[in-house]
Design a protein around this motif. Sequence first.
Motif, PDB file in Angstrom:
ATOM      1  N   PHE A  34      21.415  19.685 -25.508  1.00  0.00           N
ATOM      2  CA  PHE A  34      20.286  18.767 -25.552  1.00  0.00           C
ATOM      3  C   PHE A  34      20.216  17.993 -24.242  1.00  0.00           C
ATOM      4  CE2 PHE A  34      20.961  19.729 -29.949  1.00  0.00           C
ATOM      5  CZ  PHE A  34      19.683  19.776 -30.462  1.00  0.00           C
ATOM      6  N   VAL A  35      18.989  17.689 -23.803  1.00  0.00           N
ATOM      7  CA  VAL A  35      18.769  16.921 -22.586  1.00  0.00           C
ATOM      8  C   VAL A  35      18.464  15.487 -23.000  1.00  0.00           C
ATOM      9  CG1 VAL A  35      17.380  16.672 -20.501  1.00  0.00           C
ATOM     10  CG2 VAL A  35      17.882  18.957 -21.406  1.00  0.00           C
ATOM     11  N   ASP A  36      19.413  14.603 -22.768  1.00  0.00           N
ATOM     12  CA  ASP A  36      19.260  13.186 -23.091  1.00  0.00           C
ATOM     13  C   ASP A  36      19.084  12.433 -21.777  1.00  0.00           C
ATOM     14  OD1 ASP A  36      19.481  10.523 -23.794  1.00  0.00           O
ATOM     15  OD2 ASP A  36      21.388  10.739 -24.854  1.00  0.00           O
ATOM     16  N   GLN A  37      17.849  12.063 -21.464  1.00  0.00           N
ATOM     17  CA  GLN A  37      17.576  11.414 -20.178  1.00  0.00           C
ATOM     18  C   GLN A  37      18.265  10.062 -20.024  1.00  0.00           C
ATOM     19  OE1 GLN A  37      13.710  11.881 -18.164  1.00  0.00           O
ATOM     20  NE2 GLN A  37      13.031  12.598 -20.188  1.00  0.00           N
ATOM     21  N   LYS A  38      18.695   9.477 -21.134  1.00  0.00           N
ATOM     22  CA  LYS A  38      19.382   8.192 -21.065  1.00  0.00           C
ATOM     23  C   LYS A  38      20.885   8.362 -20.851  1.00  0.00           C
ATOM     24  CE  LYS A  38      15.932   5.978 -23.884  1.00  0.00           C
ATOM     25  NZ  LYS A  38      15.508   5.770 -25.237  1.00  0.00           N
ATOM     26  N   ASN A  39      21.347   9.607 -20.902  1.00  0.00           N
ATOM     27  CA  ASN A  39      22.776   9.874 -20.767  1.00  0.00           C
ATOM     28  C   ASN A  39      22.997  11.159 -19.963  1.00  0.00           C
ATOM     29  OD1 ASN A  39      25.524   9.488 -21.168  1.00  0.00           O
ATOM     30  ND2 ASN A  39      25.535  10.648 -23.068  1.00  0.00           N
ATOM     31  N   LEU A  40      22.508  11.158 -18.723  1.00  0.00           N
ATOM     32  CA  LEU A  40      22.632  12.331 -17.863  1.00  0.00           C
ATOM     33  C   LEU A  40      23.963  12.297 -17.113  1.00  0.00           C
ATOM     34  CD1 LEU A  40      19.005  12.345 -16.405  1.00  0.00           C
ATOM     35  CD2 LEU A  40      19.972  14.000 -18.013  1.00  0.00           C
ATOM     36  N   PRO A  41      24.466  13.466 -16.710  1.00  0.00           N
ATOM     37  CA  PRO A  41      25.696  13.495 -15.916  1.00  0.00           C
ATOM     38  C   PRO A  41      25.430  12.923 -14.523  1.00  0.00           C
ATOM     39  CG  PRO A  41      24.735  15.678 -16.032  1.00  0.00           C
ATOM     40  CD  PRO A  41      23.932  14.799 -16.950  1.00  0.00           C
ATOM     41  N   GLU A  42      26.468  12.801 -13.734  1.00  0.00           N
ATOM     42  CA  GLU A  42      26.326  12.329 -12.348  1.00  0.00           C
ATOM     43  C   GLU A  42      25.397  13.287 -11.586  1.00  0.00           C
ATOM     44  OE1 GLU A  42      26.965   9.592  -9.409  1.00  0.00           O
ATOM     45  OE2 GLU A  42      27.722   9.501 -11.457  1.00  0.00           O
ATOM     46  N   PRO A  43      24.377  12.763 -10.876  1.00  0.00           N
ATOM     47  CA  PRO A  43      23.458  13.664 -10.163  1.00  0.00           C
ATOM     48  C   PRO A  43      24.009  14.118  -8.815  1.00  0.00           C
ATOM     49  CG  PRO A  43      22.769  11.409  -9.818  1.00  0.00           C
ATOM     50  CD  PRO A  43      23.958  11.368 -10.773  1.00  0.00           C
ATOM     51  N   ARG A  44      23.500  15.246  -8.363  1.00  0.00           N
ATOM     52  CA  ARG A  44      23.693  15.678  -6.978  1.00  0.00           C
ATOM     53  C   ARG A  44      22.564  15.039  -6.176  1.00  0.00           C
ATOM     54  NH1 ARG A  44      22.317  20.770  -6.229  1.00  0.00           N
ATOM     55  NH2 ARG A  44      21.708  21.239  -8.357  1.00  0.00           N
ATOM     56  N   LYS A  45      22.870  14.533  -4.997  1.00  0.00           N
ATOM     57  CA  LYS A  45      21.857  13.935  -4.134  1.00  0.00           C
ATOM     58  C   LYS A  45      21.490  14.917  -3.041  1.00  0.00           C
ATOM     59  CE  LYS A  45      23.514   9.311  -5.045  1.00  0.00           C
ATOM     60  NZ  LYS A  45      24.116   8.091  -4.512  1.00  0.00           N
ATOM     61  N   GLY A  46      20.217  14.897  -2.626  1.00  0.00           N
ATOM     62  CA  GLY A  46      19.796  15.802  -1.572  1.00  0.00           C
ATOM     63  C   GLY A  46      18.532  15.333  -0.881  1.00  0.00           C
ATOM     64  N   VAL A  47      18.211  16.028   0.179  1.00  0.00           N
ATOM     65  CA  VAL A  47      16.995  15.797   0.952  1.00  0.00           C
ATOM     66  C   VAL A  47      16.467  17.160   1.388  1.00  0.00           C
ATOM     67  CG1 VAL A  47      17.724  13.524   1.802  1.00  0.00           C
ATOM     68  CG2 VAL A  47      18.265  15.561   3.130  1.00  0.00           C
ATOM     69  N   PRO A  48      15.185  17.231   1.733  1.00  0.00           N
ATOM     70  CA  PRO A  48      14.676  18.504   2.268  1.00  0.00           C
ATOM     71  C   PRO A  48      15.363  18.842   3.586  1.00  0.00           C
ATOM     72  CG  PRO A  48      12.875  16.967   1.790  1.00  0.00           C
ATOM     73  CD  PRO A  48      14.152  16.202   1.668  1.00  0.00           C
ATOM     74  N   LEU A  49      15.458  20.107   3.889  1.00  0.00           N
ATOM     75  CA  LEU A  49      15.936  20.519   5.207  1.00  0.00           C
ATOM     76  C   LEU A  49      15.036  19.867   6.256  1.00  0.00           C
ATOM     77  CD1 LEU A  49      16.507  24.316   4.514  1.00  0.00           C
ATOM     78  CD2 LEU A  49      18.268  22.547   4.783  1.00  0.00           C
ATOM     79  N   PRO A  50      15.591  19.426   7.387  1.00  0.00           N
ATOM     80  CA  PRO A  50      14.778  18.725   8.393  1.00  0.00           C
ATOM     81  C   PRO A  50      13.518  19.497   8.797  1.00  0.00           C
ATOM     82  CG  PRO A  50      17.098  18.620   8.982  1.00  0.00           C
ATOM     83  CD  PRO A  50      16.994  19.534   7.789  1.00  0.00           C
TER      84      PRO A  50
END
Length: 117
Positions: free
Chosen positions: A6-22
């Motif tokens: 189940f996807v619980d938006q109030k209890n998500l795992p630690e996110p990966r952070k990112g940005v677009p390639l330059p």
Amino acid sequence: MSKLTFVDQKNLPEPRKGVPLPERRVEGDPRFLTWDIAQTADGQVQAGVWEVTPGAYRSVKGETFEFCYILSGVSELIEDGFEPRRISAGDAFVMHPGFTGVWRVIETTRKLWVSRD
């Protein structure tokens, strides 16, 4: 072990952070958060939640097939050679392999996604 995730938006795992390639950034400084929810044993099919802040960048799908369901926010998808398409909460679409275009984020946008590489 349960065969349901189940996807619980109030209890998500630690996110990966990112940005677009330059070389893909078009305007602003969009930032990504990706919460990985589930994947097949071989890693070819994945599902999760993704969020992007305002700005614009080139989206290139390569061989990836991706189903998206917008949870919140407002963006425009501008497929190369086509008119811009405004997307917001409740919209669903599939990005097919070979898709190229610009993802312009007007308001921070969050989506639920399932992809196959």
